[in-house]
Design an enzyme around this catalytic site. Sequence first.
Site, PDB file in Angstrom:
ATOM      1  N   ASP A  13       0.958  -1.191  -0.304  1.00 10.16           N
ATOM      2  CA  ASP A  13      -0.207  -0.221   0.154  1.00 10.16           C
ATOM      3  C   ASP A  13       0.748   1.145  -0.514  1.00 10.16           C
ATOM      4  OD1 ASP A  13      -2.027  -1.599   0.432  1.00 10.16           O
ATOM      5  OD2 ASP A  13      -2.071  -1.535   2.338  1.00 10.16           O
ATOM      6  N   LYS A  16       1.962   2.284  -5.233  1.00 12.55           N
ATOM      7  CA  LYS A  16       3.050   1.375  -6.369  1.00 12.55           C
ATOM      8  C   LYS A  16       2.057   2.349  -7.552  1.00 12.55           C
ATOM      9  CE  LYS A  16       3.404  -1.911  -4.258  1.00 12.55           C
ATOM     10  NZ  LYS A  16       2.545  -2.071  -3.222  1.00 12.55           N
ATOM     11  N   GLY A  40      -4.418  -4.185  -4.479  1.00 20.41           N
ATOM     12  CA  GLY A  40      -5.144  -3.169  -4.676  1.00 20.41           C
ATOM     13  C   GLY A  40      -3.930  -1.595  -5.597  1.00 20.41           C
ATOM     14  N   HIS A  41      -4.031  -1.117  -6.647  1.00 21.10           N
ATOM     15  CA  HIS A  41      -3.601  -0.402  -6.959  1.00 21.10           C
ATOM     16  C   HIS A  41      -4.588   0.635  -7.356  1.00 21.10           C
ATOM     17  CE1 HIS A  41       0.847  -3.068  -7.325  1.00 21.10           C
ATOM     18  NE2 HIS A  41      -0.054  -3.524  -6.534  1.00 21.10           N
ATOM     19  N   GLN A 229       1.976  -6.263  -3.056  1.00 25.31           N
ATOM     20  CA  GLN A 229       2.705  -5.986  -1.904  1.00 25.31           C
ATOM     21  C   GLN A 229       3.764  -5.208  -1.635  1.00 25.31           C
ATOM     22  OE1 GLN A 229       1.491  -9.335  -3.411  1.00 25.31           O
ATOM     23  NE2 GLN A 229      -0.727  -8.068  -2.654  1.00 25.31           N
TER      24      GLN A 229
HETATM   25  P1  IMP Z   1      -2.622 -12.725   1.761  1.00 19.20           P
HETATM   26  O1  IMP Z   1      -1.850 -12.144   0.414  1.00 19.20           O
HETATM   27  O2  IMP Z   1      -4.016 -12.431   0.506  1.00 19.20           O
HETATM   28  O3  IMP Z   1      -2.895 -13.843   2.187  1.00 19.20           O
HETATM   29  O4  IMP Z   1      -2.579 -11.950   2.583  1.00 19.20           O
HETATM   30  C1  IMP Z   1      -0.977 -12.093   3.901  1.00 19.20           C
HETATM   31  C2  IMP Z   1      -1.338 -11.355   4.709  1.00 19.20           C
HETATM   32  O5  IMP Z   1      -0.530  -9.593   3.459  1.00 19.20           O
HETATM   33  C3  IMP Z   1      -2.048 -10.297   4.944  1.00 19.20           C
HETATM   34  O6  IMP Z   1      -1.585  -9.288   6.260  1.00 19.20           O
HETATM   35  C4  IMP Z   1      -2.700  -9.092   4.013  1.00 19.20           C
HETATM   36  O7  IMP Z   1      -3.522  -7.896   4.776  1.00 19.20           O
HETATM   37  C5  IMP Z   1      -1.507  -8.758   3.363  1.00 19.20           C
HETATM   38  N1  IMP Z   1      -1.822  -7.895   1.866  1.00 19.20           N
HETATM   39  C6  IMP Z   1      -1.732  -8.690   1.285  1.00 19.20           C
HETATM   40  N2  IMP Z   1      -1.867  -8.031  -0.115  1.00 19.20           N
HETATM   41  C7  IMP Z   1      -1.946  -6.603   0.341  1.00 19.20           C
HETATM   42  C8  IMP Z   1      -1.776  -5.793  -0.172  1.00 19.20           C
HETATM   43  O8  IMP Z   1      -1.934  -5.402  -1.167  1.00 19.20           O
HETATM   44  N3  IMP Z   1      -1.682  -4.554   0.806  1.00 19.20           N
HETATM   45  C9  IMP Z   1      -0.799  -4.195   1.998  1.00 19.20           C
HETATM   46  N4  IMP Z   1      -1.641  -5.692   2.411  1.00 19.20           N
HETATM   47  C10 IMP Z   1      -1.533  -6.878   2.069  1.00 19.20           C
END
Ligand code: IMP
Length: 430
Positions: A13, A16, A40-41, A229
Amino acid sequence: MSVQIIVGAQWGDEGKGKIVDHLSHSADIVARYQGGANAGHTVILPPARKGEPDAEFVLHLIPSGIFHPKVTCVIGNGVVIDPAALMNEINQLRSAGIKINGRLLISHNAHLIMPYHKLLDSAREQGEQKIGTTGRGIGPAYIDKYNRIGIRVVDLLDRDTLSKKLRLNIEEKNQILSKIYGSKKLDVDEIISEYQEFDKLIDEYVTDTSRFLAEALRRKKKILAEGAQGALLDVDHGTYPYVTSSSPTSGGACTGLGLPPTAISSIMGVAKAYCTRVGHGPFPTELENEIGERMRTIGGEFGATTGRPRRCGWIDLVSLRYSIRVNGIQKLAITKLDVLDDFGEINVCTAYLVDGKRMDEFPTDVPTLERVVPVYETFKGWKMKTTNARKFSDLPLKAQSYVRALRKRLKTEISMVSVGPRRDQTLFVR
Ligand code: IMP
């Protein structure tokens, strides 16, 4: 050779999307290398006609270069694709007048998110091992990939293989799911026909993207590799187990796109002027108080994918130095500087204390990270609006000093500063 990697340097977040959109002006190709629709970009475009509002797009799978008509967008083999989410995104972009055909390529080797992945993801989140995932099925899809039972895009193109692979998978997953959900079972035939439909929709985009990128490099094209991420969520280098299941760090760009390390020409990290995290896990500089609340409100810190409130805190240079090292970051883009406009004092974490001892290296083991006490250096806030600045020298002197102080303490060039979500709110630092 020209491949620039853009990585999130914190817990995701960082903004990017906006930075990749900006850099896409001078790119030929933008390629996403890992993650899935958990990302979510956000990209804000100027209004098509005067007087209309800005248009906001939240991209989950399609690279953030899609708004530049000359750019080809690639979804690499390292991405896990939810076909329904992808089709949704394609349709949304199309209805906004964005041309997709001929500009989007999908790796035939990318794995697919299946309905059972999402069910397994949410089942785990009900139990003691929950980590606050986005519920998009990411972990279970990567488990199947590494367990060598995953279903790939290429499988969609051969109905017999697809049906055989799906049947075996669903039978196995049904056994697990019925233990968790009681009688709730997936209908094999329903899923088979649903996924066979995707074949028709996706067919025109599917190709060997690694080969396409190799050919593009040969023709001296400029490629941006877009990470999702952030480094601290990396499955190897992040705050395990509170991480995602892929490799957002720069190394992931090579495996996730089929590019050799020798093709990489530069690596840019993106970091907020403060810090946020979604989901569970240690966050040394978190502010569980009125200051954190203010950051959340002013910064609109709610997940672009799930809408969850993000945890907020001061910038953490210990974790950033680690991120710079692990990724090989040569330049940083600092985003959301404007969120700090109204703060009288701004803290910067320069080191940690563990049992009274100073620690300058970022510990990735959770028990230690949960015990660290941040050491702060305090800067006077600039208490002025920065959103109208169009060059670095337009910023209040105290804001300039803050950015320079970050550069000095991180020993890394800061080449861009963002003071708002719009394209014109991007400053280049010389
Ligand atoms: P997952 O990727 O859905 O398995 O989530 C694993 C961890 O990564 C959790 O803490 C999510 O909140 C975090 N996470 C996954 N995708 C994002 C992102 O795009 N931005 C911020 N945190 C993320």
